[in-house]
Scaffold this active site. Structure first.
Site, short mmCIF file in Angstrom:
data_model
loop_
_atom_site.label_atom_id
_atom_site.label_comp_id
_atom_site.label_asym_id
_atom_site.label_seq_id
_atom_site.Cartn_x
_atom_site.Cartn_y
_atom_site.Cartn_z
N HIS A 431 0.81 -1.22 0.00
CA HIS A 431 0.00 0.00 0.00
C HIS A 431 0.85 1.27 0.00
CE1 HIS A 431 -3.78 1.85 -0.11
NE2 HIS A 431 -4.40 1.21 0.86
N ARG A 432 2.14 1.15 0.22
CA ARG A 432 3.00 2.33 0.07
C ARG A 432 3.13 2.72 -1.39
NH1 ARG A 432 8.44 0.19 2.70
NH2 ARG A 432 7.87 -1.46 1.22
#
Length: 460
Positions: A431-432
């Site tokens: 999700h980064r």
């Protein structure tokens, strides 16, 4: 003259290796580049060639020992005299060195030996040595582990894995007499057990042989008194490396998993048609290959899934190529070799590459180049009859796609209900690097190709 050989760095900075088996014993004469041992790292099984021609005088470790890089492995007695240009020996018995240069053994993967400032260096000769008393310490060339022809032909051993060889030894089976049942030519546990069972009637009454007893004991159900209450298995090799990688991935990259169930009836019909095409005889194009092709196409439209997070540089690195990893369950544990530049392959070539890759991985012979450098991975739950899962990212990658089993079930189709082939896709992403919208759009693009394979002609 005595020459020592220490465990070299076998690549990727791996700190240790387990000795699978020795191919030589004290007193054996060996030739240059003859295989002396097989060692297992956290990545693969590697054959060690002899850096000397001579006689084995001592083995410093036994099969099963875990040896650190730089530890003494084997000692040879060689007839070759020290080279004329070797360093002079001082009165104390050590090699004399100039004050501005210290000679260091240059083992594989250690990099070049230190250079004295302002002094030109000659390229080291294969097998050059630093002399200490009457002991020659190996200064191994960088290509020590590269394929090289032996001076004498050696017997080709049957292809098998360490657990299979151990089973064969326990059952008293000669692997040279066992025929592999699979197309890969690798002897499996089932091959060894079947061979042992065929031997049992000829050697003793049914059910009374040591081989049959060993097999029955191994298959005994829990609680019947036929086995130990606890079994302790050392954590090493691939299992140890996989565990460390999964923990690092789980606690470094914030994982998100999203699911999509898709009607793949059109894809299954395409595969049926390809199997009947005589021009494709010898090629096995399956669901995994079609999904792999769909992934390569979708990554071209969603480069954020084909990327890595470079914490040190403070950058996101997006790749202009796809090194597609395939999670393969082997007897040594889970490995994820990858197909280089998979996006450049057509469907048939990609299917061939995947088949060859998994075969090599399961044989334990996947080289470090195939086990590193992946950019995106696939894992196939479906082969185990599982519908979905939450795959963990291969460290350094932004995404991994899981394939569920293809099931025939009632499904909405053209305003009614019909029996259709259905599959669930499970996408985990970092999700980064990837937002939920980006991950969902990528998954939808993959599903669209599986739902309607003709859409592949529209994707760029």
């Amino acid at each position: 003259m005595i020459a020592q050989f220490r465990l070299p760095d076998l690549g990727e900075g791996l700190p240790e290796a387990e000795i699978v088996q020795w191919h030589v014993a004290p007193g054996d004469s060996v030739t240059l580049n003859q295989t002396i041992a097989e060692v297992e790292t956290a990545k693969a099984i590697v054959e060690l060639p002899s850096p000397f021609a001579g006689v084995v005088s001592e083995l410093s470790h036994a099969a099963g020992d875990v040896v650190s890089v730089g530890e003494l492995l084997i000692t040879f007695d060689i007839e070759e005299e020290a080279p004329a240009d070797a360093a002079p020996v001082s009165d104390s018995g050590t090699a004399a060195t100039s004050p501005d240069e210290v000679r260091t053994p240059n083992l594989v993967g250690y990099g070049a030996p230190p250079r004295a400032a302002g002094r030109p260096q000659r390229r080291a000769r294969a097998g050059s040595r630093a002399v200490t008393g009457d002991t020659a310490v190996l200064d191994a060339p960088h290509d020590l582990l590269a394929p090289a022809a032996s001076e004498e032909p050696r017997h080709e051993r049957p292809r098998s894995t360490p657990p299979v060889r151990k089973l064969a030894k326990d059952l008293g089976v000669d692997l040279a007499l066992v025929e592999a049942s699979g197309v890969t030519g690798v002897i499996t546990r089932a091959d060894v057990e079947a061979f042992a069972l065929r031997l049992a009637p000829a050697s003793a009454p049914a059910g009374s042989s040591d081989e049959a007893h060993a097999i029955d004991t191994a298959a005994a159900p829990i609680g019947d008194g036929g086995g130990a209450r606890e079994t302790r298995i050392p954590i090493r090799g691939v299992r140890k490396a996989t565990a460390a990688a999964m923990v690092r991935s789980a606690f470094t990259a914030p994982h998100v998993t999203t699911f999509l169930t898709v009607d793949v009836t059109a894809t299954m019909r395409l595969l049926d048609a390809l199997r009947e095409d005589r021009r494709l005889d010898g090629h096995r194009v399956g669901v995994l290959a079609v999904v792999a092709k769909a992934v390569c196409l979708a990554l071209g439209r969603h480069p954020e899934l084909n990327a890595r997070w470079d914490e040190e540089a403070g950058e996101i690195v997006q790749y202009g190529y796809v090194n597609l990893g395939i999670a393969a369950a082997t007897e040594r544990g889970l490995v994820v070799p990858n197909v280089k530049d998979a996006e450049a392959l057509d469907l048939v070539a990609l299917a061939d590459a995947l088949a060859e890759l998994t075969s090599v991985a399961r044989s334990g012979r996947a080289g470090l180049d195939r086990l590193t450098g992946g950019t995106f991975s696939l894992t196939n739950f479906g082969v185990f009859g599982v519908d979905a899962g939450t795959p963990i990212l291969n460290p350094g990658e932004a995404g991994i796609l899981g394939l569920g089993a293809v099931r025939r079930q009632p499904w909405e189709f053209e305003g009614g209900v019909a029996l259709r082939d259905v599959m669930t896709l499970s996408l985990s992403f970092d999700h980064r690097l990837v937002d939920g919208e980006q991950g969902s759009r990528f998954l939808r693009d993959v599903a669209d190709v599986l739902r309607e394979p003709g859409r592949a002609m529209l994707l760029r």
